[in-house]
Design a protein around this motif. Structure first.
Motif, short mmCIF file in Angstrom:
data_model
loop_
_atom_site.label_atom_id
_atom_site.label_comp_id
_atom_site.label_asym_id
_atom_site.label_seq_id
_atom_site.Cartn_x
_atom_site.Cartn_y
_atom_site.Cartn_z
N ASP A 60 25.86 44.72 33.20
CA ASP A 60 27.51 45.58 32.05
C ASP A 60 28.11 45.75 32.71
OD1 ASP A 60 28.81 46.77 30.43
OD2 ASP A 60 27.15 47.73 29.67
N GLN A 63 30.41 49.79 33.16
CA GLN A 63 29.55 50.82 34.09
C GLN A 63 30.52 50.96 35.46
OE1 GLN A 63 25.46 51.60 32.93
NE2 GLN A 63 25.96 52.82 31.74
N ASP A 91 33.21 38.39 35.37
CA ASP A 91 33.79 39.59 35.01
C ASP A 91 34.57 40.92 35.95
OD1 ASP A 91 32.69 39.32 32.34
OD2 ASP A 91 30.39 40.00 33.28
N THR A 397 16.23 47.59 30.27
CA THR A 397 17.65 47.56 31.32
C THR A 397 17.69 46.21 31.34
OG1 THR A 397 17.86 50.40 31.33
CG2 THR A 397 19.91 48.60 32.21
N GLN A 400 17.90 43.90 28.77
CA GLN A 400 19.05 44.30 27.27
C GLN A 400 20.37 43.50 28.43
OE1 GLN A 400 19.39 46.70 24.60
NE2 GLN A 400 18.24 48.26 25.53
N GLN A 401 20.40 44.11 29.54
CA GLN A 401 21.63 43.11 30.13
C GLN A 401 21.84 41.36 30.50
OE1 GLN A 401 22.78 45.10 33.64
NE2 GLN A 401 23.08 46.72 33.06
N LEU A 404 22.52 40.24 26.72
CA LEU A 404 24.19 40.80 26.54
C LEU A 404 24.58 39.75 26.29
CD1 LEU A 404 24.17 44.35 26.43
CD2 LEU A 404 24.37 43.46 24.24
N ALA A 405 24.41 39.24 27.76
CA ALA A 405 25.30 39.15 29.08
C ALA A 405 25.09 37.13 28.34
CB ALA A 405 24.65 37.96 30.14
N ALA A 412 26.93 41.17 20.09
CA ALA A 412 27.06 41.88 20.94
C ALA A 412 26.61 43.60 20.20
CB ALA A 412 27.22 42.45 22.14
N ARG A 416 23.61 45.89 19.67
CA ARG A 416 23.61 47.68 20.02
C ARG A 416 23.39 48.44 18.75
NH1 ARG A 416 28.09 45.37 23.63
NH2 ARG A 416 27.14 45.76 26.18
#
Length: 446
Positions: A60, A63, A91, A397, A400-401, A404-405, A412, A416
């Protein structure tokens, strides 16, 4: 990842820094160590002089934006895990990266042994651009807050987190790095693959292992082999259920994992009947027909599965049992969330999440055919879902990442929101598929 006391791992790392008198350090870590460094980097960024990630997972970027100018990502140029670095470069374009041409970097790749000279040169050039205060620490080993450490060299501190499942870890590169940096290699039950495996051993995965062991029907005095025992979660389970009546052998290609498994077995008071041996699952260092039970749990994905199975059969006595569990890339996962049917189709599809498979590995229902082809009889074959919960911080984690990608911004947001609802209700989990097989070696198989 959290400690036995329920503390986040970054709190333990800060304790280690304080103990060693380190204000700020360079950090280097692997793909499986997401929670090793993430809490430190996001909650204590002043402690991080730079961050080097070898074969990073899907991350993500939100962060990490404040750290982007001090990040280096190193990865292979092909294969499913190359996507983490590709997304990071898109990103966070200010982050540095280096692509290893002609290399596929799996979590189990011995990347430093294979490309250490190239990686070392890139790392040193990157570290030199991000100076940190030097420290003067004697070369020694120790443990603080459930984290073991080994110090070599002098200069600015460079903290080397465990490098996934790599057999050689950072060892081949430490002499070069320690000429200019105070290298501090970390280990213990909280970090890297050991932390993941220990957390998995506290999850429903251990229930699946117990089901397979029940089918195997371990008898008094059976000699038991597990290849690729990892941190020793299954070995300790077997030791508890056999109460000292059986000899247990762990063969693992990784000196790092063997070391950690030995320590954890001793701490549990279960090491007396265990033998730890370094060796490959493709060439097991045991005589033919020397064990009664041969086990391979989530290892056949990482090499030549047929050769591994042939070796398991070779070392098993006639009448003995062979059992395997593999992760599944052909079964859909299941996210226990209140999401739309359209989103569910997208996030629960087979192969979306997980660690991948080697070119000759097995991560599908072909396991059953392979067991039959190896001449094993009295087969018991079945698939099973295993749930990961929010308590498994690193695994959840990462899952989920990965999900989400590949979602749109609208999707997304739905994901969430659903996670927040399910976490509040205590019902959130993500279940992934496994294939299991148990067979008996007949007298005619040699």
């Amino acid at each position: 990842m959290t400690s036995a006391a329920g503390r986040p791992v970054e709190a333990n790392l800060v304790d280690l820094f304080e103990h060693l008198g380190i204000e700020k350090a360079h950090i280097a870590a692997g793909r499986l160590g997401l929670t090793d460094w993430q809490g430190l980097a996001t909650r204590h960024p002043d402690r991080v002089a730079s961050l080097t990630l070898i074969n990073p997972p899907i991350l993500d970027p939100g962060q990490l934006r404040g750290l982007a100018s001090r990040m280096l990502a190193v990865a292979g140029d092909h294969g499913p895990t190359a996507g983490g670095t590709a997304k990071l470069r898109a990103d966070l374009p200010v982050a540095a990266s280096h692509i290893l041409g002609g290399f596929e970097c799996h979590p189990w790749s011995d990347v430093i042994a294979d490309r250490g000279s190239e990686i070392g040169s890139v790392m040193l050039g990157f570290l030199d651009r991000h100076p940190a205060p030097a420290v003067s620490l004697p070369e020694r080993e120790g443990e603080v807050a459930e984290i073991s450490y080994r110090i070599r060299g002098a200069g600015p501190p460079l903290v080397l987190m465990p490098l996934d499942l790599a057999p050689s870890q950072w060892e081949g590169l430490i002499p070069k790095l320690s000429e200019r940096y105070c290298t501090i290699s970390l280990g213990g039950p909280l970090l890297g693959s050991v932390g993941l495996l220990e957390a998995r051993g506290r999850s429903t995965y251990l229930g699946l292992v117990r089901t397979v062991l029940d089918i195997v029907q371990i008898r008094p005095e059976d000699a038991i082999l597990e290849v690729g025992g990892g941190s020793g979660v299954v070995l300790r389970e077997i030791a508890r259920r056999t109460a000292g009546a059986n000899s247990i052998i762990d063969v693992d290609i990784s000196p790092y994992l063997l070391h950690e498994a030995t320590i954890l077995a001793k701490r549990a008071g279960l090491a007396e009947r265990m033998t730890f041996r370094e060796g490959s699952a493709e060439a097991i260092p045991l005589a033919a027909e020397s064990v009664d039970v041969a086990l391979s749990f989530t290892v056949m994905e990482e090499g030549d599965a047929d050769r591994m199975l042939a070796e398991l059969v070779r070392v098993t006595r006639p009448g003995g049992r062979v059992a395997a569990i593999v992760r599944s890339l052909d079964l859909p996962s299941w996210a226990n969330l209140p999401i739309s049917a359209a989103l569910r189709v997208k996030v629960d599809r087979p192969g979306l999440i997980g660690a991948g498979v080697a070119s000759n590995g097995c991560a599908d229902a072909s396991l059953y055919r392979r067991f039959h082809g190896a001449g094993l009889t009295r087969l018991t074959c079945f698939p099973q879902l295993v749930a990961a919960t929010p308590a498994e911080v690193s695994r959840m984690t990462t899952f989920q990442q990965q999900i989400l990608a590949m979602l749109t911004a609208e999707e997304a947001a739905e994901w969430r929101s659903a996670v927040s609802q399910a976490e509040a209700a205590g019902t959130f989990f993500i279940a992934t598929g496994h294939h299991c097989a148990v067979g008996t070696k007949p007298a005619q198989v040699s």
